[in-house]
Design a protein around this motif. Sequence first.
Motif, PDB file in Angstrom:
ATOM      1  N   LYS A 286      34.115  43.440  40.854  1.00 13.44           N
ATOM      2  CA  LYS A 286      34.360  44.026  39.547  1.00 13.44           C
ATOM      3  C   LYS A 286      34.422  42.922  38.504  1.00 13.44           C
ATOM      4  CE  LYS A 286      37.199  47.691  41.528  1.00 13.44           C
ATOM      5  NZ  LYS A 286      38.520  48.281  41.565  1.00 13.44           N
ATOM      6  N   SER A 287      34.095  43.264  37.315  1.00  9.31           N
ATOM      7  CA  SER A 287      34.217  42.285  36.243  1.00  9.31           C
ATOM      8  C   SER A 287      35.637  42.322  35.680  1.00  9.31           C
ATOM      9  CB  SER A 287      33.193  42.550  35.145  1.00  9.31           C
ATOM     10  OG  SER A 287      33.426  43.829  34.593  1.00  9.31           O
ATOM     11  N   CYS A 288      36.059  41.258  35.123  1.00  6.68           N
ATOM     12  CA  CYS A 288      37.415  41.154  34.560  1.00  6.68           C
ATOM     13  C   CYS A 288      37.394  41.660  33.123  1.00  6.68           C
ATOM     14  CB  CYS A 288      37.862  39.693  34.593  1.00  6.68           C
ATOM     15  SG  CYS A 288      39.511  39.442  33.945  1.00  6.68           S
ATOM     16  N   VAL A 289      38.359  42.521  32.794  1.00  8.72           N
ATOM     17  CA  VAL A 289      38.443  43.077  31.451  1.00  8.72           C
ATOM     18  C   VAL A 289      39.775  42.660  30.861  1.00  8.72           C
ATOM     19  CG1 VAL A 289      38.481  45.181  30.085  1.00  8.72           C
ATOM     20  CG2 VAL A 289      37.013  45.027  32.114  1.00  8.72           C
TER      21      VAL A 289
END
Length: 68
Positions: A63-66
Amino acid sequence: MSCSNSLVQVQKVVEQLRLEATKERIKISITAVDLVQYCQDNKRSDPLISGVAASSNPFKDKKSCVLL
């Protein structure tokens, strides 16, 4: 008592140095040439040099970091 311990330690060091002095050594230049040749022969399969495809990288974040 400490004098005999010191003597024993020194005798052990001398014995170790004698063993190391009798070992046959390989010239560094020969070893370095072999190492360079090995690196050149295997650079295509070395992931540190050629990188790893994103699809086969097991350490890639799922997952990408938000940030909020």
